[in-house]
Design a protein around this motif. Sequence first.
Motif, PDB file in Angstrom:
ATOM      1  N   PHE A   1       0.871  -1.181   0.000  1.00 24.92           N
ATOM      2  CA  PHE A   1       0.000   0.000   0.000  1.00 24.92           C
ATOM      3  C   PHE A   1       0.910   1.233   0.000  1.00 24.92           C
ATOM      4  N   LEU A   2       0.913   1.946  -1.112  1.00 26.29           N
ATOM      5  CA  LEU A   2       1.801   3.090  -1.292  1.00 26.29           C
ATOM      6  C   LEU A   2       1.009   4.381  -1.111  1.00 26.29           C
ATOM      7  N   LYS A   3       1.590   5.318  -0.385  1.00 20.56           N
ATOM      8  CA  LYS A   3       0.914   6.585  -0.128  1.00 20.56           C
ATOM      9  C   LYS A   3       0.941   7.465  -1.377  1.00 20.56           C
ATOM     10  N   ILE A   4      -0.240   7.919  -1.801  1.00 24.23           N
ATOM     11  CA  ILE A   4      -0.356   8.781  -2.973  1.00 24.23           C
ATOM     12  C   ILE A   4      -0.114  10.230  -2.557  1.00 24.23           C
ATOM     13  N   GLU A   5       0.804  10.891  -3.269  1.00 20.86           N
ATOM     14  CA  GLU A   5       1.086  12.302  -2.998  1.00 20.86           C
ATOM     15  C   GLU A   5       0.239  13.218  -3.868  1.00 20.86           C
ATOM     16  N   SER A   6      -0.048  12.775  -5.089  1.00 19.38           N
ATOM     17  CA  SER A   6      -0.908  13.561  -5.977  1.00 19.38           C
ATOM     18  C   SER A   6      -1.428  12.641  -7.076  1.00 19.38           C
ATOM     19  N   TRP A   7      -2.495  13.095  -7.722  1.00 16.12           N
ATOM     20  CA  TRP A   7      -3.014  12.298  -8.827  1.00 16.12           C
ATOM     21  C   TRP A   7      -3.618  13.197  -9.888  1.00 16.12           C
ATOM     22  N   GLU A   8      -3.641  12.688 -11.120  1.00 20.00           N
ATOM     23  CA  GLU A   8      -4.199  13.386 -12.260  1.00 20.00           C
ATOM     24  C   GLU A   8      -5.208  12.440 -12.912  1.00 20.00           C
ATOM     25  N   PRO A   9      -6.471  12.483 -12.464  1.00 17.99           N
ATOM     26  CA  PRO A   9      -7.459  11.508 -12.938  1.00 17.99           C
ATOM     27  C   PRO A   9      -7.695  11.541 -14.442  1.00 17.99           C
ATOM     28  N   GLU A  10      -7.606  12.728 -15.052  1.00 12.24           N
ATOM     29  CA  GLU A  10      -7.848  12.809 -16.499  1.00 12.24           C
ATOM     30  C   GLU A  10      -6.813  11.994 -17.268  1.00 12.24           C
ATOM     31  N   ASP A  11      -5.557  12.029 -16.808  1.00  9.50           N
ATOM     32  CA  ASP A  11      -4.478  11.301 -17.478  1.00  9.50           C
ATOM     33  C   ASP A  11      -4.211   9.943 -16.825  1.00  9.50           C
ATOM     34  N   ARG A  12      -4.982   9.625 -15.784  1.00 11.17           N
ATOM     35  CA  ARG A  12      -4.830   8.362 -15.054  1.00 11.17           C
ATOM     36  C   ARG A  12      -3.388   8.164 -14.569  1.00 11.17           C
ATOM     37  N   ILE A  13      -2.935   9.167 -13.839  1.00 12.03           N
ATOM     38  CA  ILE A  13      -1.578   9.166 -13.286  1.00 12.03           C
ATOM     39  C   ILE A  13      -1.659   9.369 -11.780  1.00 12.03           C
ATOM     40  N   VAL A  14      -0.846   8.622 -11.033  1.00 13.94           N
ATOM     41  CA  VAL A  14      -0.671   8.876  -9.602  1.00 13.94           C
ATOM     42  C   VAL A  14       0.821   8.998  -9.311  1.00 13.94           C
ATOM     43  N   ARG A  15       1.132   9.870  -8.380  1.00 14.83           N
ATOM     44  CA  ARG A  15       2.513  10.001  -7.905  1.00 14.83           C
ATOM     45  C   ARG A  15       2.523   9.523  -6.458  1.00 14.83           C
ATOM     46  N   VAL A  16       3.402   8.554  -6.192  1.00 10.38           N
ATOM     47  CA  VAL A  16       3.422   7.956  -4.863  1.00 10.38           C
ATOM     48  C   VAL A  16       4.741   8.241  -4.163  1.00 10.38           C
ATOM     49  N   ALA A  17       4.684   8.257  -2.848  1.00 12.11           N
ATOM     50  CA  ALA A  17       5.864   8.530  -2.046  1.00 12.11           C
ATOM     51  C   ALA A  17       6.899   7.433  -2.237  1.00 12.11           C
ATOM     52  N   GLY A  18       8.137   7.824  -2.484  1.00 12.50           N
ATOM     53  CA  GLY A  18       9.233   6.859  -2.566  1.00 12.50           C
ATOM     54  C   GLY A  18       9.593   6.404  -3.953  1.00 12.50           C
ATOM     55  N   LEU A  19       8.792   6.769  -4.968  1.00  8.82           N
ATOM     56  CA  LEU A  19       9.106   6.403  -6.343  1.00  8.82           C
ATOM     57  C   LEU A  19       9.450   7.664  -7.136  1.00  8.82           C
ATOM     58  N   SER A  20      10.429   7.523  -8.036  1.00  9.01           N
ATOM     59  CA  SER A  20      10.988   8.691  -8.699  1.00  9.01           C
ATOM     60  C   SER A  20      10.112   9.275  -9.789  1.00  9.01           C
ATOM     61  N   HIS A  21       9.245   8.459 -10.395  1.00  8.59           N
ATOM     62  CA  HIS A  21       8.364   8.984 -11.428  1.00  8.59           C
ATOM     63  C   HIS A  21       6.973   8.378 -11.281  1.00  8.59           C
ATOM     64  N   PRO A  22       5.988   8.951 -11.985  1.00  9.20           N
ATOM     65  CA  PRO A  22       4.594   8.578 -11.731  1.00  9.20           C
ATOM     66  C   PRO A  22       4.236   7.170 -12.189  1.00  9.20           C
ATOM     67  N   LEU A  23       3.104   6.702 -11.665  1.00  7.47           N
ATOM     68  CA  LEU A  23       2.516   5.433 -12.075  1.00  7.47           C
ATOM     69  C   LEU A  23       1.264   5.716 -12.885  1.00  7.47           C
ATOM     70  N   TYR A  24       0.997   4.851 -13.855  1.00 11.90           N
ATOM     71  CA  TYR A  24      -0.223   4.951 -14.652  1.00 11.90           C
ATOM     72  C   TYR A  24      -1.180   3.849 -14.206  1.00 11.90           C
ATOM     73  N   PHE A  25      -2.466   4.166 -14.157  1.00 10.44           N
ATOM     74  CA  PHE A  25      -3.455   3.170 -13.763  1.00 10.44           C
ATOM     75  C   PHE A  25      -4.523   3.052 -14.845  1.00 10.44           C
ATOM     76  N   HIS A  26      -5.136   1.850 -14.935  1.00  8.23           N
ATOM     77  CA  HIS A  26      -6.140   1.586 -15.967  1.00  8.23           C
ATOM     78  C   HIS A  26      -7.564   1.644 -15.450  1.00  8.23           C
ATOM     79  N   GLU A  27      -7.748   1.386 -14.151  1.00  3.03           N
ATOM     80  CA  GLU A  27      -9.113   1.314 -13.636  1.00  3.03           C
ATOM     81  C   GLU A  27      -9.794   2.674 -13.688  1.00  3.03           C
TER      82      GLU A  27
END
Length: 345
Positions: free
Chosen positions: A236-262
């Motif tokens: 369970f990774l803590k989300i610092e910010s998200w961009e729902p239109e582009d389906r992007i989340v930025r999580v604590a501890g990772l250097s670049h964003p994650l993309y999600f499909h749901e």
Amino acid sequence: MIRLEGVEGQAGSFHLGPIDLSLPAGAAHALLGPSGAGKSTLLRMILGLETPQKGRILFKGEEISHRAVEERGFGYLPQHLALFPHLSVEENLRYGLKARKRSGAGYETHLKHLIDATGIAPLLDRRPETLSGGERQRVALVRALAPKPELLLLDEPFSALDPALRRELWHLTRSLQEIDGTAMLIITHDMQEAFALADRLHLIIDGTIRQEGTPTQLWEHPHDAQTARYLGVRNFLKIESWEPEDRIVRVAGLSHPLYFHETPPTQEPSLCAIRPESIEITENEEGSDIFTLPAEAFSEPGGTLWRARLGNGEILEVRESRMRTPGEKRELHLRLPPEKLLLYP
């Protein structure tokens, strides 16, 4: 077949319900949940050992909420089996038939079929105390099915057995249930058991049904973070910010964003979750979706659990089917597939 409508109960400070649950004829369902979730209380209500404070229980369209245990005619396989020690195996098998006044060629043929299918014919003259755990389980299963109940209730009957024997009995129970067409409700805290025995699961936590669906639906799409944790999601990774239109989340501890499909949740998510086995270990070192993290190997049955350290010091668990040397340390190139990410408020 059996339907629970708004069933509620109270045991001290614990409140059960309201519970809505439906089990069609011939289906195999599981009531899955941790200890103290309310499984046993609900089972006692279905059996007739307790009466709901609110709501009603219907069997084949008739309300049975206040009907006595013996009038319900359900098959029951309890956790401790409850074989009669002073009776032989055959006398145990015939006990339910006599108690329910079931006799005739049809029942005799059915009993013989069950005895042959479970391989207990050589045990008929023996007493329960001379049987192994697996033999007692088979005898108890045949006794429960001998009167041809329309509904069979199982209360964690295989929990005391070793893993190999449990799997064998899961498959035997399921095959007999399918042949007889008996509706079956399994009460269990064991996710593997529920997945092996049931077509549909009802997940109960803190006295309420949190989610229901097929094993695949619950496994791939847990409704909330608590459900996901119970169903084996470890990261369970803590989300610092998200961009729902582009389906992007930025999580604590990772250097670049994650993309999600749901589909983006209606509430802003605070957690991004993923199963250890869903994370891909790749040879590629470059890419917008590749993360390189230091990790240490820990052995587990059938593979390796890597504990990778994020930039903020948090641990990301990664499961690999290949066996590695315990304590091995290396950098892993990881990919978190967008279709495997789960977002929770």
